[in-house]
Design a protein around this motif. Structure first.
Motif, PDB file in Angstrom:
ATOM      1  N   ARG A 127      21.224  11.665  27.691  1.00 15.56           N
ATOM      2  CA  ARG A 127      22.455  11.185  28.342  1.00 15.56           C
ATOM      3  C   ARG A 127      23.636  12.094  28.031  1.00 15.56           C
ATOM      4  N   ARG A 128      23.638  12.681  26.852  1.00 13.57           N
ATOM      5  CA  ARG A 128      24.761  13.547  26.458  1.00 13.57           C
ATOM      6  C   ARG A 128      24.529  15.010  26.823  1.00 13.57           C
ATOM      7  N   GLY A 129      23.323  15.318  27.305  1.00 10.50           N
ATOM      8  CA  GLY A 129      23.021  16.690  27.694  1.00 10.50           C
ATOM      9  C   GLY A 129      22.870  17.635  26.515  1.00 10.50           C
ATOM     10  N   VAL A 130      22.360  17.127  25.400  1.00 11.25           N
ATOM     11  CA  VAL A 130      22.152  17.962  24.213  1.00 11.25           C
ATOM     12  C   VAL A 130      20.688  17.874  23.801  1.00 11.25           C
ATOM     13  N   ASP A 131      20.305  18.725  22.869  1.00 11.89           N
ATOM     14  CA  ASP A 131      18.935  18.692  22.360  1.00 11.89           C
ATOM     15  C   ASP A 131      18.730  17.462  21.487  1.00 11.89           C
ATOM     16  N   ALA A 132      17.538  16.877  21.591  1.00 11.23           N
ATOM     17  CA  ALA A 132      17.188  15.734  20.748  1.00 11.23           C
ATOM     18  C   ALA A 132      16.994  16.206  19.309  1.00 11.23           C
ATOM     19  N   PRO A 133      17.283  15.348  18.338  1.00 10.86           N
ATOM     20  CA  PRO A 133      17.050  15.726  16.940  1.00 10.86           C
ATOM     21  C   PRO A 133      15.563  15.988  16.701  1.00 10.86           C
ATOM     22  N   THR A 134      15.294  16.832  15.734  1.00  2.00           N
ATOM     23  CA  THR A 134      13.910  17.130  15.369  1.00  2.00           C
ATOM     24  C   THR A 134      13.333  15.970  14.575  1.00  2.00           C
ATOM     25  N   PRO A 135      11.995  15.876  14.481  1.00  2.00           N
ATOM     26  CA  PRO A 135      11.406  14.820  13.647  1.00  2.00           C
ATOM     27  C   PRO A 135      11.913  14.872  12.204  1.00  2.00           C
ATOM     28  N   GLY A 136      12.139  16.058  11.672  1.00  2.00           N
ATOM     29  CA  GLY A 136      12.656  16.178  10.306  1.00  2.00           C
ATOM     30  C   GLY A 136      14.043  15.586  10.172  1.00  2.00           C
ATOM     31  N   GLN A 137      14.910  15.823  11.172  1.00  2.00           N
ATOM     32  CA  GLN A 137      16.250  15.248  11.133  1.00  2.00           C
ATOM     33  C   GLN A 137      16.182  13.721  11.224  1.00  2.00           C
ATOM     34  N   LEU A 138      15.284  13.217  12.082  1.00  2.00           N
ATOM     35  CA  LEU A 138      15.134  11.770  12.197  1.00  2.00           C
ATOM     36  C   LEU A 138      14.612  11.173  10.897  1.00  2.00           C
ATOM     37  N   ALA A 139      13.638  11.832  10.280  1.00  2.00           N
ATOM     38  CA  ALA A 139      13.085  11.335   9.018  1.00  2.00           C
ATOM     39  C   ALA A 139      14.169  11.276   7.948  1.00  2.00           C
ATOM     40  N   ALA A 140      15.025  12.299   7.910  1.00  2.00           N
ATOM     41  CA  ALA A 140      16.109  12.309   6.928  1.00  2.00           C
ATOM     42  C   ALA A 140      17.082  11.166   7.197  1.00  2.00           C
ATOM     43  N   THR A 141      17.377  10.900   8.466  1.00  2.00           N
ATOM     44  CA  THR A 141      18.269   9.806   8.822  1.00  2.00           C
ATOM     45  C   THR A 141      17.666   8.476   8.405  1.00  2.00           C
ATOM     46  N   LEU A 142      16.374   8.283   8.678  1.00  2.00           N
ATOM     47  CA  LEU A 142      15.712   7.036   8.285  1.00  2.00           C
ATOM     48  C   LEU A 142      15.677   6.888   6.769  1.00  2.00           C
ATOM     49  N   ALA A 143      15.466   7.988   6.065  1.00  2.00           N
ATOM     50  CA  ALA A 143      15.429   7.925   4.600  1.00  2.00           C
ATOM     51  C   ALA A 143      16.781   7.486   4.051  1.00  2.00           C
ATOM     52  N   VAL A 144      17.853   8.009   4.607  1.00  2.00           N
ATOM     53  CA  VAL A 144      19.188   7.617   4.166  1.00  2.00           C
ATOM     54  C   VAL A 144      19.415   6.145   4.483  1.00  2.00           C
ATOM     55  N   ASP A 145      19.001   5.701   5.672  1.00  2.00           N
ATOM     56  CA  ASP A 145      19.160   4.307   6.066  1.00  2.00           C
ATOM     57  C   ASP A 145      18.364   3.390   5.142  1.00  2.00           C
ATOM     58  N   MET A 146      17.130   3.758   4.855  1.00  2.00           N
ATOM     59  CA  MET A 146      16.300   2.938   3.970  1.00  2.00           C
ATOM     60  C   MET A 146      16.886   2.873   2.558  1.00  2.00           C
ATOM     61  N   ALA A 147      17.429   3.985   2.090  1.00  2.00           N
ATOM     62  CA  ALA A 147      18.038   4.002   0.750  1.00  2.00           C
ATOM     63  C   ALA A 147      19.218   3.040   0.708  1.00  2.00           C
ATOM     64  N   ALA A 148      19.970   2.983   1.806  1.00  3.69           N
ATOM     65  CA  ALA A 148      21.117   2.081   1.846  1.00  3.69           C
ATOM     66  C   ALA A 148      20.672   0.618   1.844  1.00  3.69           C
ATOM     67  N   ARG A 149      19.470   0.337   2.332  1.00  6.38           N
ATOM     68  CA  ARG A 149      18.972  -1.044   2.403  1.00  6.38           C
ATOM     69  C   ARG A 149      18.223  -1.464   1.141  1.00  6.38           C
ATOM     70  N   ALA A 150      17.932  -0.518   0.268  1.00 10.62           N
ATOM     71  CA  ALA A 150      17.140  -0.823  -0.931  1.00 10.62           C
ATOM     72  C   ALA A 150      17.911  -1.802  -1.824  1.00 10.62           C
ATOM     73  N   PRO A 151      17.178  -2.746  -2.425  1.00 12.10           N
ATOM     74  CA  PRO A 151      17.844  -3.678  -3.350  1.00 12.10           C
ATOM     75  C   PRO A 151      18.439  -2.934  -4.530  1.00 12.10           C
TER      76      PRO A 151
END
Length: 153
Positions: A127-151
């Motif tokens: 939609r924005r006309g840019v390249d999609a993030p790589t799987p590595g970038q997505l994995a890093a984003t998910l890792a940061v998100d999961m760390a924020a949710r950790a008890p």
């Protein structure tokens, strides 16, 4: 929602049910029910456009009674929404939507979330006309998100 945007109708508790429907839609579809490039465009869509049924937008199977309930919450005419939060809760219980337990959420984050995140990122990039993030970038984003949710201890 119409009254809240236009400021011409008294807003009642059914506006909260509209918002609840939008949150439920987002949680299931991983995307808002109506989206746009500006707040004006989004408000215009909330006034005049029905969202795609959540069952079509979601990457997971949505039980038809749950889909019907959420889509009724998103009705433009507030009289078509559930009459109250109590009515919503009764219908939700009857929808047979299975509750998530902690193990279900952990499994979802481990197995489904990376694919859902990839699809969302690709759609947004397109939609924005840019390249999609790589799987590595997505994995890093998910890792940061999961760390924020950790008890925290």
């Amino acid at each position: 929602m119409r009254g809240a945007i236009l400021g011409v109708v008294e807003v009642d508790p059914r506006a909260d049910l509209y918002a609840l429907g939008a949150v439920g839609y987002w949680l299931l579809a991983a995307w808002p029910p109506l989206d746009g490039s500006s707040i004006i465009e989004i408000c215009g869509k909330h006034l005049h456009q029905a969202p795609i049924p959540v069952g079509q937008a979601a990457p997971v199977k949505v039980p038809p009674p749950l889909e019907s309930l959420l889509m009724r919450c998103l009705a433009k005419d507030r009289d078509q929404r559930p009459a109250s939060a109590r009515v919503f809760l009764e219908e939700l219980r009857r929808s047979k939507a299975e509750p998530w337990r902690e193990g279900d959420a952990r499994l979802w984050w481990a197995e489904a979330a990376p694919e859902v995140a990839r699809k969302i990122a690709a759609a947004r990039a397109e939609r924005r006309g840019v390249d999609a993030p790589t799987p590595g970038q997505l994995a890093a984003t998910l890792a940061v998100d999961m760390a924020a949710r950790a008890p925290r201890d």
